[in-house]
Write an enzyme that holds these catalytic residues in place. Sequence first.
Site, PDB file in Angstrom:
ATOM      1  N   ARG A 281      -2.149   5.751 -11.159  1.00 53.51           N
ATOM      2  CA  ARG A 281      -3.285   5.623 -10.468  1.00 53.51           C
ATOM      3  C   ARG A 281      -4.569   6.626 -11.119  1.00 53.51           C
ATOM      4  NH1 ARG A 281      -2.380   3.674  -4.378  1.00 53.51           N
ATOM      5  NH2 ARG A 281      -0.986   1.961  -4.791  1.00 53.51           N
ATOM      6  N   ARG A 296      -1.442  13.049  -3.467  1.00 52.98           N
ATOM      7  CA  ARG A 296      -2.597  12.065  -4.438  1.00 52.98           C
ATOM      8  C   ARG A 296      -2.242  12.507  -5.826  1.00 52.98           C
ATOM      9  NH1 ARG A 296      -6.187   9.090  -2.110  1.00 52.98           N
ATOM     10  NH2 ARG A 296      -6.262  10.560  -0.244  1.00 52.98           N
ATOM     11  N   GLU A 368      -1.065   8.830   5.759  1.00 52.48           N
ATOM     12  CA  GLU A 368      -0.504   7.471   5.461  1.00 52.48           C
ATOM     13  C   GLU A 368       0.843   7.713   4.587  1.00 52.48           C
ATOM     14  OE1 GLU A 368      -1.372   3.966   2.555  1.00 52.48           O
ATOM     15  OE2 GLU A 368      -3.025   5.234   3.057  1.00 52.48           O
ATOM     16  N   SER A 371       1.509   1.044   3.468  1.00 52.20           N
ATOM     17  CA  SER A 371       0.531   0.298   4.139  1.00 52.20           C
ATOM     18  C   SER A 371       0.836  -1.009   3.894  1.00 52.20           C
ATOM     19  CB  SER A 371      -0.664   0.484   3.296  1.00 52.20           C
ATOM     20  OG  SER A 371      -1.849  -0.382   3.698  1.00 52.20           O
ATOM     21  N   ARG A 410       5.389  10.663  -0.742  1.00 47.66           N
ATOM     22  CA  ARG A 410       4.939  10.985   0.381  1.00 47.66           C
ATOM     23  C   ARG A 410       6.188  11.209   1.420  1.00 47.66           C
ATOM     24  NH1 ARG A 410      -1.052   8.947   1.382  1.00 47.66           N
ATOM     25  NH2 ARG A 410      -1.711   9.440  -0.565  1.00 47.66           N
TER      26      ARG A 410
END
Length: 446
Positions: A281, A296, A368, A371, A410
């Site tokens: 990403r 991130r 988070e 999701s 994560r």
Amino acid sequence: MHDIRWIRDNSDAFAERLMARGIPQADVDETLRHLLKTDEARRGVISELQLLQERRNAASKEVGKAKAARDESRAAGLIEEVASLKAGLASGEEKQRALDIALEAALAEIPNLPGMDVPVGADEHDNVEFSRCGEQPSLGFTPRQHFDLGEGAGGMDFETASRLSGARFVVLKGGIARLERALGQFMLDLHTEEHGYVEVQPPLLVRDEVMFGTAQLPKFRDDQFRAGSLAEGGSEAGDVIQDGRWLIPTAEVPLTNLVRESILSEEELPLRFTALTPCFRAEAGAAGRDTRGLIRQHQFNKVELVSITTPEQSSDEHARMLSAAEDVLKALELHYRVMTLCTGDMGFSSQKTWDIEVWLPGQGTFREISSCSVCGDFQARRMNARYRPAGDKGTRFVHTLNGSGVAVGRALVAVLENYQNEDGSITVPAVLRPYMRGVERIEPAA
């Protein structure tokens, strides 16, 4: 992608649900006007083409009758009319193609409509807690953050990664690298053996139409990485890329597109797929956020869950997917909460999303880690993915769901921070020890 016929017949409901996402009424009104105007023009051209085609067919038959009657003058006039009608049809078909493209482009920019049971809100502050599991751990000392623990164990090297690739990359080594691998393997085994997902190893490079199918394109082009070769003679940034492919931002993209342009039987559904892949990403909209550590990154590993269902199955499947993701955190004995995202915080393709947020002692907050979203037929329309109901000759669009099962990087952060010891060592969770050859503890570097 939305059904323009539904929008035409339910314009007020369409506008109301878009505004629930936080889109200003003026923008919604303008979008709706443009859609309906383009649709009206397109349908007008289609009607004209039908009339032209009917007249052309009739005139062609009359040519034969005129020739049979030896009325050459009338036959010549009719032949001239048929030629004119043919030119008119070609021109009309070109107009229809242009309007088809314009309508599809406009529809492709519009997000999915939130479900009626989704809380209305502006951003993450309006999300609603759905459930909570476990108790916030008390470590008995001031906890460190994951990057300090990883660097202290000699297994997390951001400086070398920066020299290799720039910011938002990491080199993992030794026990930390093995722990990350153990997490991914454990998750795959759990989802395939306990939850009935089929393991897939998909391509990491995909075509434009595949990214369009799951709605990464066109709206989120700047958040993606594209690989390709420069056009012949090209040498500078901005030159046209030939034969380009997109690096997947999540395995949701190839897994969901496994059913693109296909017609399934109802008996095949639901289909459940899982994959452990690297994800890429650009994080174009995340400047200045989480610049240190693993939260991130431009490249990270994730276990993805994807389900393909009938419309009647999708709500229950959504709950089932959430439970599968929760089982990962329960097995790791991590404290977490589940949040129902409000209308203003949901992803572009989602009708309803549950986020799992894990407790991180080093940061002193929830973050988070998964999701889980139900998308209805939004992606299926973009992919033309359908199924044939039992005993029915017609077809319907499938429903698609996706969820993280979970983000491996994560999860590594969560394990490091929750299983840290005062001396900087990390206790390996019991469920991961078989994947670590029995190692129970990762010691700090000498």
